[in-house]
Write a protein that holds these residues in place. Structure first.
Motif, PDB file in Angstrom:
ATOM      1  N   ALA A 167       0.833  -1.207   0.000  1.00 34.65           N
ATOM      2  CA  ALA A 167       0.000   0.000   0.000  1.00 34.65           C
ATOM      3  C   ALA A 167       0.865   1.254   0.000  1.00 34.65           C
ATOM      4  O   ALA A 167       0.634   2.179  -0.785  1.00 34.65           O
ATOM      5  N   ARG A 168       1.875   1.271   0.859  1.00 31.90           N
ATOM      6  CA  ARG A 168       2.749   2.444   0.925  1.00 31.90           C
ATOM      7  C   ARG A 168       3.479   2.655  -0.402  1.00 31.90           C
ATOM      8  O   ARG A 168       3.547   3.760  -0.920  1.00 31.90           O
ATOM      9  N   ARG A 169       4.019   1.587  -0.965  1.00 37.25           N
ATOM     10  CA  ARG A 169       4.791   1.717  -2.207  1.00 37.25           C
ATOM     11  C   ARG A 169       3.913   2.169  -3.369  1.00 37.25           C
ATOM     12  O   ARG A 169       4.319   3.013  -4.168  1.00 37.25           O
ATOM     13  N   PHE A 170       2.715   1.616  -3.466  1.00 35.58           N
ATOM     14  CA  PHE A 170       1.832   2.038  -4.558  1.00 35.58           C
ATOM     15  C   PHE A 170       1.472   3.511  -4.394  1.00 35.58           C
ATOM     16  O   PHE A 170       1.447   4.267  -5.376  1.00 35.58           O
ATOM     17  N   ARG A 171       1.230   3.943  -3.173  1.00 38.16           N
ATOM     18  CA  ARG A 171       0.923   5.355  -2.929  1.00 38.16           C
ATOM     19  C   ARG A 171       2.099   6.240  -3.352  1.00 38.16           C
ATOM     20  O   ARG A 171       1.921   7.305  -3.939  1.00 38.16           O
ATOM     21  N   GLN A 172       3.315   5.802  -3.064  1.00 39.27           N
ATOM     22  CA  GLN A 172       4.483   6.560  -3.487  1.00 39.27           C
ATOM     23  C   GLN A 172       4.547   6.671  -5.008  1.00 39.27           C
ATOM     24  O   GLN A 172       4.880   7.728  -5.546  1.00 39.27           O
ATOM     25  N   HIS A 173       4.213   5.594  -5.693  1.00 36.99           N
ATOM     26  CA  HIS A 173       4.168   5.653  -7.159  1.00 36.99           C
ATOM     27  C   HIS A 173       3.096   6.640  -7.617  1.00 36.99           C
ATOM     28  O   HIS A 173       3.328   7.430  -8.540  1.00 36.99           O
ATOM     29  N   ALA A 211       8.309   7.826  -5.535  1.00 37.89           N
ATOM     30  CA  ALA A 211       8.861   6.487  -5.378  1.00 37.89           C
ATOM     31  C   ALA A 211      10.318   6.363  -5.824  1.00 37.89           C
ATOM     32  O   ALA A 211      10.871   5.278  -5.795  1.00 37.89           O
ATOM     33  N   ASN A 212      10.943   7.466  -6.261  1.00 33.05           N
ATOM     34  CA  ASN A 212      12.308   7.415  -6.781  1.00 33.05           C
ATOM     35  C   ASN A 212      12.435   6.418  -7.926  1.00 33.05           C
ATOM     36  O   ASN A 212      13.426   5.706  -8.039  1.00 33.05           O
ATOM     37  N   ALA A 223      -6.411   0.802  -0.067  1.00 32.07           N
ATOM     38  CA  ALA A 223      -5.645   1.157   1.135  1.00 32.07           C
ATOM     39  C   ALA A 223      -4.589   2.213   0.813  1.00 32.07           C
ATOM     40  O   ALA A 223      -4.361   3.136   1.602  1.00 32.07           O
ATOM     41  N   ALA A 224      -3.969   2.101  -0.349  1.00 36.54           N
ATOM     42  CA  ALA A 224      -2.950   3.082  -0.754  1.00 36.54           C
ATOM     43  C   ALA A 224      -3.563   4.456  -0.950  1.00 36.54           C
ATOM     44  O   ALA A 224      -3.013   5.469  -0.505  1.00 36.54           O
ATOM     45  N   ARG A 225      -4.697   4.503  -1.593  1.00 35.90           N
ATOM     46  CA  ARG A 225      -5.349   5.788  -1.856  1.00 35.90           C
ATOM     47  C   ARG A 225      -5.873   6.421  -0.558  1.00 35.90           C
ATOM     48  O   ARG A 225      -5.991   7.640  -0.476  1.00 35.90           O
ATOM     49  N   ASP A 226      -6.156   5.591   0.451  1.00 37.48           N
ATOM     50  CA  ASP A 226      -6.644   6.099   1.734  1.00 37.48           C
ATOM     51  C   ASP A 226      -5.535   6.641   2.631  1.00 37.48           C
ATOM     52  O   ASP A 226      -5.823   7.311   3.621  1.00 37.48           O
ATOM     53  N   GLU A 239       0.928  12.652   4.713  1.00 39.90           N
ATOM     54  CA  GLU A 239       1.903  12.732   5.805  1.00 39.90           C
ATOM     55  C   GLU A 239       2.190  11.368   6.449  1.00 39.90           C
ATOM     56  O   GLU A 239       3.154  11.221   7.193  1.00 39.90           O
ATOM     57  N   ASP A 240       1.360  10.371   6.163  1.00 35.17           N
ATOM     58  CA  ASP A 240       1.540   9.045   6.750  1.00 35.17           C
ATOM     59  C   ASP A 240       2.253   8.055   5.826  1.00 35.17           C
ATOM     60  O   ASP A 240       2.555   6.935   6.231  1.00 35.17           O
ATOM     61  N   VAL A 241       2.502   8.458   4.595  1.00 31.30           N
ATOM     62  CA  VAL A 241       3.041   7.523   3.605  1.00 31.30           C
ATOM     63  C   VAL A 241       4.373   6.919   4.049  1.00 31.30           C
ATOM     64  O   VAL A 241       4.574   5.717   3.945  1.00 31.30           O
ATOM     65  N   LYS A 242       5.277   7.705   4.580  1.00 32.63           N
ATOM     66  CA  LYS A 242       6.605   7.204   4.946  1.00 32.63           C
ATOM     67  C   LYS A 242       6.585   6.302   6.169  1.00 32.63           C
ATOM     68  O   LYS A 242       7.455   5.456   6.332  1.00 32.63           O
ATOM     69  N   THR A 243       5.602   6.461   7.043  1.00 31.58           N
ATOM     70  CA  THR A 243       5.604   5.713   8.297  1.00 31.58           C
ATOM     71  C   THR A 243       4.495   4.668   8.396  1.00 31.58           C
ATOM     72  O   THR A 243       4.409   3.957   9.393  1.00 31.58           O
TER      73      THR A 243
END
Length: 127
Positions: free
Chosen positions: A18-24, A29-30, A105-108, A112-116
Motif C-alpha cells: 500500500a505504501r509503495r503504490f501510494r508513493q508511485h 517512489a524514486n 488502502a494506498a489511496r486512503d 503525511e503518513d506515507v513514509k511511516t
C-alpha cells in the motif's frame, strides 16, 4: 504489477504494498519510469513466502519475461508459481493478493503518513 498510463506494466518488489503504490501515485517512489508514465491502477500483486533475495529474482524473471509474460500472469495469476519454478529452477510459495483492496488502502493513506505507514496486509490472508 502496476498498469501505467502508456499501457505498459511496471514490475517491482516491496515489503509494504500500500505504501509503495501510494508513493508511485504521488511520484515520490524514486522511480523514473512511473514518474514519466504515471500509474493507472495496481493490476496484480502477489505475496511471496521466501527470502528477499528470491523476491528480487522473481521480480527480475517477470521483467525479463517481457510484455507477453506479464499479460499471461495478469490473465492467470495462478500461473506465477510454475512461471517462477521454470525460470528460477526452484519451487516458491506465492499467493495472489486482492489488488483492488491494496489500491484502496494506498489511496486512503494520508500524504503525511506515507513514509511511516504500517503494511495493512502484513498479516492479512492472501486471496
Amino acid at each position: 504489477m502496476i498498469e501505467c498510463a502508456n499501457g505498459a506494466y511496471y514490475t517491482g518488489y516491496t515489503v509494504n504494498l500500500a505504501r509503495r503504490f501510494r508513493q508511485h501515485l504521488d511520484g515520490t517512489a524514486n522511480v523514473k519510469y512511473t514518474r514519466s508514465n504515471p500509474p493507472v491502477r495496481l493490476a496484480r500483486c502477489w505475496r511471496l513466502y521466501d527470502t528477499v533475495g528470491t523476491a528480487l529474482k522473481v521480480e527480475s524473471a517477470i521483467k525479463r519475461g517481457g510484455t507477453a509474460a506479464k499479460r499471461r500472469l495478469l490473465a492467470d495469476p495462478g500461473a506465477i508459481e510454475p512461471f517462477v519454478a521454470t525460470r528460477l529452477g526452484q519451487s516458491v510459495t506465492i499467493e495472489t493478493f486482492d489488488a483492488c483492496a491494496v489500491e484502496e488502502a494506498a489511496r486512503d493513506l494520508a500524504p503525511e503518513d506515507v513514509k511511516t505507514a504500517d503494511d495493512p496486509f502484513a498479516t492479512a490472508p492472501p486471496r
